[in-house]
Each structure stands twice: as C-alpha cells, then as structure tokens.
Design an enzyme around this catalytic site. Structure first.
Site, PDB file in Angstrom:
ATOM      1  CD  GLU A 128      40.101  41.799  44.850  1.00 24.31           C
ATOM      2  OE1 GLU A 128      40.349  41.194  45.905  1.00 24.31           O
ATOM      3  OE2 GLU A 128      38.992  41.787  44.288  1.00 24.31           O
ATOM      4  CB  THR A 181      38.776  33.804  43.712  1.00 22.78           C
ATOM      5  OG1 THR A 181      37.860  34.403  44.628  1.00 22.78           O
ATOM      6  CG2 THR A 181      38.692  34.528  42.388  1.00 22.78           C
TER       7      THR A 181
END
Lengths: 307, 307
Positions: A128, A181
């Site tokens: 991530e 993101t």
C-alpha cells in the site's frame, strides 16, 4: 506445498464514518493469484493479466509486499507470482490491497505459516505504501482477516475484527474514471473542526455497536461522513443522485468506497440489494460513463485458497 | 404517588477517546433528591443542602429541567424539589447532570411515566445548557440510562446504551480546585488535525468493541486522548504523576473525568481498584490540595428510587 492458487478479494474501506480506520471484505469481486516457489532465490512477477501494471518486482505492490515478508523471515526462497487482475487499479475497492494481501497470505502458507493473519498485515501494508505513498491498513486488514476490520491504531499497529451481520450486502458501483489514491488524499483538508470530528466519532462508535447488536437501521444511520465525503464526492460523477437512488430503494447507507471513484450502498438482504443494484444500473447507464456494478455478501473469510 | 425520593448518581463523561459522546454511571457517589407534588402550580427548589447553588427555579439546573419536561407535557402541576447535594459543583463528575436527570426522572414517575428514560434526556439537557452553556448529553444520558452511554448524534439526538463488563471499577479523584465547565471548554481548540481525529475515532471504535467483547486490556489501550487531554490536563495538578501512579498499580487506563478537575482510573476488579485508590491517596495526601477519592462499580441501573 510448492504452489498455491488464491482468490484475493476486493475491499471497501473508510465506510463513511470510519475514514482510515474501517474496512470490509467483499466476496464476488477479487483477483486470482498463483504463487509458486522458484529456485532462483528471487521474487518475480512472472505474469500479470487484466491490468497494465509494472512487472518489476520493486515497482509492483505484490513484489514489494512479498519481499517485505521474506526480509523479515531472512528467507532466500524465491517465488514466481502470477496475478490475474479483475479489480481495476484506481477503482477504490482495494486493488493494490488485494495483490499485497494475497501475496503475503500465499507465501506465508508456502513457507509453513510462520505468521498469523494479523501478523501479515504490516507486510501487505508495504504494498500500500508503494501504491499510494501511505501504508494504510484499512483495505489489507479486511482482505486478510475477512469481515469488518477496525484499525484501532497504527503505532503500534492494532487491528480489531468486528462481527458481520449475516444479511448485510454491498452494492458497489465503479464509474470507470480514474482517481489515484494519492490525488484523492491530497484534496482532503489536514484539519477538521472539532464539531465535525465529534460527530464522526459518535457515528463510528454507533456503527461498531450496531455490528454487535445487528441493528441494521442503526448501521445505516451511522454511515454519515461530514469530514471527507463533502470534498471527495465532488470527484465522483452524480454522487448525490446516486445516493438518492440507493436510499430511495431502501439502502441502509451510501458512501464513497476507499478514495473513490467507487461508491457503495450498504443494504439489508438480497432483495433490497438487487433493487438498489437495478436502480443504480438504470440511472447510470443513461450517463456517458462506463461503469462496473457489483453485489456482494460480506466475505467473512477473506482470502481463499482455490483448488 | 405524590412524592419520590431518589439517588441521582455521579457520572464520568468523555472517557478519553469519547470526548462529548461517551459517559458512564457511578454507583457510590451521587445526590439524594426528594420531589413532591404541590398545589401551587409552580416548580420550587424548596431545599438545597451541601452546595451553595441558586434556589431560584430558573437559575437552578433542576428547576430548568423540570420546567422543560412540564412544558412539553403542557402540565400545570407544581413540584417542590429538595436537593441534598453530595456531588460538588464543578467537580467534573456530573453534578449538574445528577440534578437535571434526577428531577426529570422523578417527575416522570410522579406523573405516570409518559416518557421513556431515553425520552427524558432532552429535558435533562436543558439543565446542562444552564450549567455550562452547552446542552451536552454525555452525563445526563448515563445518569438516566445507567451503564455506558454513547451519544451517536445530537441532531437528531440519538443515544445508544453500551454493555458494562461486570468487573469494571472506577477510581475517581476529585482535587478540590474548581474548574468551570465553561472555562474548561473555552481552552479547547476548535480545530483538530485530521491525523489526531483519526486516532481518536480508531480508539473510540475499539473501546466500543471492547465493551461488547469484555476485552479489558483493549478497553485500557483504547483510553487514549490526543485531542483534549494534552490541553485540559494542564489545569489538573499532578495529572501526569497521577496517571503514572494509577498505571503502575495496574489501572487499565486513566484520564480526565468530564471537563475536570476530577480524574478517573478505569480498573478491572476490586483488588486492583483498591490498590490504585490507595496509591493515589498516598500520592495526593502529600500535596497541598484537598481532595475526595471514590471507588465505584459501574451503575447499570442509573437513577434509583429510595424507600
């Protein structure tokens, strides 16, 4: 065991009142991955279909997560990773998390399970970090643990598994526009009024309570977000209309999945979820935006081994 | 029934991670009140012992709360209210809430219980509005409902009763210095960093979860407050030392009760709570500050009728 084939599920993070701390695991949407030991002493992405993503190990979230785990073990074992992406990158339903969580789950199995699912979370978080610049856990945790996960704290990392009332269904719409993101994070204000923060933690506490008491109506009433949704929803075409459509058809609540552009409608029971899905489909197919639409139970198992 | 005598309990609000939304009810600390119907058609504070507080109905929190309830009913019934204060005003353990909640509980009984305990909360909140300028519910709700209360939202008002693990004990120290709720609120920053807010709602979610799972250790780890405690604790003499003393003796967590100056140590079991109480007593009696020290179970009943 020298190889393992898995289903790596999509996940819905944030869930309105739980920005950065809450996520849940889907069942009908996810990638497949095949992970095999190799004798080369290195981690390779040997196949990647469905999405245009880097094959270089250090540029691929699965590669980075795998190396993080192997580094902790001090293992020189090599692995070949095949990734069959069905979750689109940038969809907001945990595409990078599925790959990151999937690979550490698989390698852990292949090396004799030295780690519990909870202990795998930090390795998956390294994927991530590569994907978004932020090692968040609210997608990888529910992917690894199944059901609903609450990230209590990051330092130290502590994740709590919450119950999943059986009749919950998720309808997820993915408008095929890309929001990274990174970009989606950058528009969020770094300060929040105390009043809105209080409102947010009141709702989060109520949501957690309602998961335990299976109070579906309270789950719905708790899906409020005055902090992030007013800003991020601007990036999502027809957000307010979609929410209205879903609520009119009986959804418990509606919000942004992860950093968007996907949105979710939380529903009680298959019938209502089907009605919501149909209505969203009708509404959105009249717009000039391609989209995908999913209906899923809450996946309480997380990543699954495929035969 | 023309009169009723009640025990109106003290309460601990905020509980670190639950600023403005969480509170719990104590059992060994509280006021007594005697409420009698009169034939004068007016609400009077006919007796008030233990504290120097206004007797004028509109200046007394019990008077204001009583009139709020009677106004909603459109009732002309008069009541005489006797208040035997044992909770000190400005203590931070819900002195005004005890009077406000107590009187509406009592009058509701005397007029045939038209309202549920939940429905009484808004009337009691009017007493809080008089006391602090802010109609908060996190003391009156647990006083009326018992146990732990979560104020999910104020608009509309929604309060959720949470479970109370049986072995929980509260040790409450009240240093006899006065901090008015109004003043204590004014020093709080009206904005909070998103990072700290996320940390706060992660902890609150975990605290709620731990009440359901009776995970005492997690309750303790969740009693974190990066938002308000760092500011308000400055007003409380020896706060950091007290926390250290309590944690050294095995308290689950330690924080500010309400707006202070009282502080609480949440403990598991009587033995640890007694040890914590003894240690705090030893520590504080060496200081030049008078104090009161309480040990209580969580009162799951709330206000009690006395014979």
């Amino acid at each position: 065991m020298d190889e393992i084939r898995i289903f790596a599920p999509a996940t819905v993070a944030n869930l309105s009142c739980g920005f950065d701390v809450l996520g849940c695991c889907l069942d009908t949407v996810g990638d497949e991955m095949l992970i095999k030991k190799n004798d080369l002493g290195e981690v390779r992405i040997t196949k990647l279909t469905g999405q245009d993503l880097p094959l270089e190990t250090d540029q691929n979230v699965a590669g980075v997560a795998a190396k993080s785990l192997l580094g902790e073990l001090g293992s020189k074992q090599g692995f070949d990773i095949e990734i069959y992406k069905k979750i689109k990158a940038g969809s907001g339903i945990g595409s990078s998390a599925a790959s990151s969580a999937g690979v550490v789950f698989a390698i852990n199995k292949l090396v004799g399970e030295p780690f519990s699912p909870e202990q795998l979370i930090p390795f998956a978080m390294e994927g991530e970090r590569l994907a978004s610049g932020n090692a968040h856990a609210d997608n990888v945790a529910p992917a690894l643990l199944g059901g609903f996960s609450l990230v209590k704290s990051y330092d130290p990392l502590e994740v709590i598994s919450l119950p999943s009332p059986a009749e919950l269904r998720m309808v997820v719409l993915h408008p095929l526009i890309e929001i990274k993101t990174k970009d989606s994070r950058s528009i969020i204000k770094q300060n929040v009024s105390l009043k809105k923060a209080i409102s947010q933690w009141g709702n989060l506490g109520a949501f957690v309570s309602a998961l335990y008491t299976e109070d579906y109506a309270l789950l719905g009433r708790s899906l409020q977000d005055e902090v992030v949704e007013p800003i991020r929803s601007i990036l999502i075409p027809y957000f307010d209309d979609l929410k209205q459509v879903a609520m009119d058809k009986g959804a418990l609540g509606f919000g942004i999945s992860g950093s968007g552009p996907s949105v979710f409608a939380l529903c009680k029971g298959n019938d209502i979820a089907q009605n919501v899905k149909t209505a969203i489909n009708e509404f959105y197919k009249a717009k000039a935006i391609d989209f995908e639409l999913h209906l899923s139970e809450i996946n309480t198992e997380g990543i699954k081994i495929l035969e």
